[in-house]
Scaffold this active site. Structure first.
Site, mmCIF file in Angstrom:
data_model
loop_
_atom_site.group_PDB
_atom_site.id
_atom_site.type_symbol
_atom_site.label_atom_id
_atom_site.label_comp_id
_atom_site.label_asym_id
_atom_site.label_seq_id
_atom_site.Cartn_x
_atom_site.Cartn_y
_atom_site.Cartn_z
ATOM 1 N N ILE A 161 0.730 -1.186 0.063
ATOM 2 C CA ILE A 161 -0.227 0.112 -0.030
ATOM 3 C C ILE A 161 0.881 1.331 0.046
ATOM 4 O O ILE A 161 0.535 2.277 -0.636
ATOM 5 C CB ILE A 161 -0.887 0.152 1.186
ATOM 6 N N ASN A 197 1.881 4.847 7.102
ATOM 7 C CA ASN A 197 1.635 3.477 6.748
ATOM 8 C C ASN A 197 2.159 2.540 7.533
ATOM 9 O O ASN A 197 1.529 1.251 7.547
ATOM 10 C CB ASN A 197 1.960 3.409 5.134
ATOM 11 N N SER A 199 -7.217 0.416 9.739
ATOM 12 C CA SER A 199 -7.468 -0.966 9.067
ATOM 13 C C SER A 199 -9.144 -1.067 9.542
ATOM 14 O O SER A 199 -9.569 -0.909 10.670
ATOM 15 C CB SER A 199 -6.770 -2.129 9.743
ATOM 16 N N TYR A 235 -3.187 -5.537 17.133
ATOM 17 C CA TYR A 235 -3.418 -4.959 15.917
ATOM 18 C C TYR A 235 -4.602 -4.267 15.946
ATOM 19 O O TYR A 235 -4.614 -3.059 15.525
ATOM 20 C CB TYR A 235 -3.206 -5.879 14.759
ATOM 21 N N LYS A 294 -4.944 -0.154 15.442
ATOM 22 C CA LYS A 294 -5.447 0.587 14.683
ATOM 23 C C LYS A 294 -6.806 1.468 15.205
ATOM 24 O O LYS A 294 -7.094 2.368 14.580
ATOM 25 C CB LYS A 294 -6.113 -0.506 13.473
ATOM 26 N N ILE A 311 -6.530 -6.707 1.352
ATOM 27 C CA ILE A 311 -5.867 -6.241 0.227
ATOM 28 C C ILE A 311 -4.625 -7.098 0.000
ATOM 29 O O ILE A 311 -3.949 -7.711 0.367
ATOM 30 C CB ILE A 311 -5.212 -4.817 0.370
ATOM 31 N N LEU A 312 -4.863 -7.550 -1.628
ATOM 32 C CA LEU A 312 -3.802 -8.663 -2.034
ATOM 33 C C LEU A 312 -2.177 -8.137 -2.276
ATOM 34 O O LEU A 312 -1.910 -8.008 -3.358
ATOM 35 C CB LEU A 312 -4.181 -9.080 -3.326
ATOM 36 N N THR A 313 -1.827 -7.572 -1.155
ATOM 37 C CA THR A 313 -0.409 -7.238 -1.190
ATOM 38 C C THR A 313 0.632 -8.553 -1.170
ATOM 39 O O THR A 313 -0.083 -9.797 -1.305
ATOM 40 C CB THR A 313 -0.004 -6.390 0.203
#
Length: 264
Positions: free
Chosen positions: A18, A90, A143, A156, A160, A189-191
């Site tokens: 991202i 980020n 997130s 996490y 967030k 998200i397909l990182t």
């Protein structure tokens, strides 16, 4: 479009995923982007790749676990360019082997998780603010984990949620100076990290709960970051924009029942 002509844009964790998508999008629209990460070789490679494409980029070391490096990265940017027009926080993530359900959490991991996911964003913002003139913008990467619950990733999610709160407080306190602050809350998200670490059957569960017929990629989030950072969003501040393909917008039965009716 040329929305970021002559703008100085700092993006933490921007050698991939991202962060890179956000930096590349704004560089393509005229910005000078500051690429930052803890692996300086990756930073240099990313700067070279962007420069080879005719885009303007400069690199700096940034370790989200080391607050001295966070502050230094911002100060080094200001020393070179004189200001920061867009700050994108980020960097983040936790070790899911240590970030489980509440009853099984490792208390010793709490500070490390909050440091990389929340404290780093706070310190980068605090350090940059004196050098952000009227009309500038901060975009925090939150997130959906900060808005929903899960069977693991407790720290996490907590951190967030803190990023979302930080976004509102920053927007409230610095809006009179003409500084906007918003957050983006991605779903799956397909990182590369996601595709490397999430088995296909897990990705299929996400796909089943997503109204759109595809999962997102980093460019989908990068486009949203660029919008919020631009003057197109000049009257938007203190908001968290969810980018999840609609995964969190519906009742849990909705898609299953709809799919069954379609099949009939």
């Amino acid at each position: 479009m040329d929305r970021f002509k002559d703008k100085i844009v700092f993006v933490s964790g921007s050698t991939g995923g991202i962060g890179y998508a956000s930096a590349r999008r704004m560089a393509a629209e005229g910005a000078t982007v500051i690429i930052s990460a803890h692996n300086i070789d990756h930073v240099n490679d990313t700067v070279a790749r962007l420069s080879a494409a005719g885009l303007k980029a400069w690199g700096v070391y940034y370790d989200g676990t080391d607050m001295v490096s966070v502050e230094k990265a911002i100060n080094d940017t200001v020393a070179r360019f004189g200001r920061i027009d867009v700050l994108v926080n980020n960097v983040g993530g936790t070790d899911m082997r240590r970030d489980g359900p509440v009853a099984g959490l490792d208390p010793a991991y709490f500070e490390a998780a909050m440091t990389i996911d929340l404290k780093g964003s706070l310190l980068a913002t605090r350090t940059a603010l004196p050098y952000m003139p009227d009309g500038t913008a901060i975009v925090n990467i939150a997130s959906i984990s900060g808005m929903t619950g899960d069977f693991r990733g407790t720290l996490y999610g907590m951190s967030k949620a803190g990023v979302i709160a930080l976004t509102k407080y920053t927007a409230t306190q610095y809006g009179r100076r003409g500084i906007r602050c918003n957050a983006v809350a991605p779903g799956l998200i397909l990182t590369k990290a996601a595709t490397d670490n999430l088995p296909e059957d897990v990705r299929a569960v996400f796909a089943l709960q997503t109204p759109l017929p595809y999962l997102g990629d980093p460019d989908d989030v990068g486009a949203t970051v660029a919008f919020l950072a631009s003057d197109d969003a000049r009257y938007i501040t203190g908001q968290t924009i969810v980018v999840d393909g609609g995964m969190t917008c519906h009742n849990p039965t909705a898609l299953a029942l709809q799919d069954n009716q379609t099949a009939e």
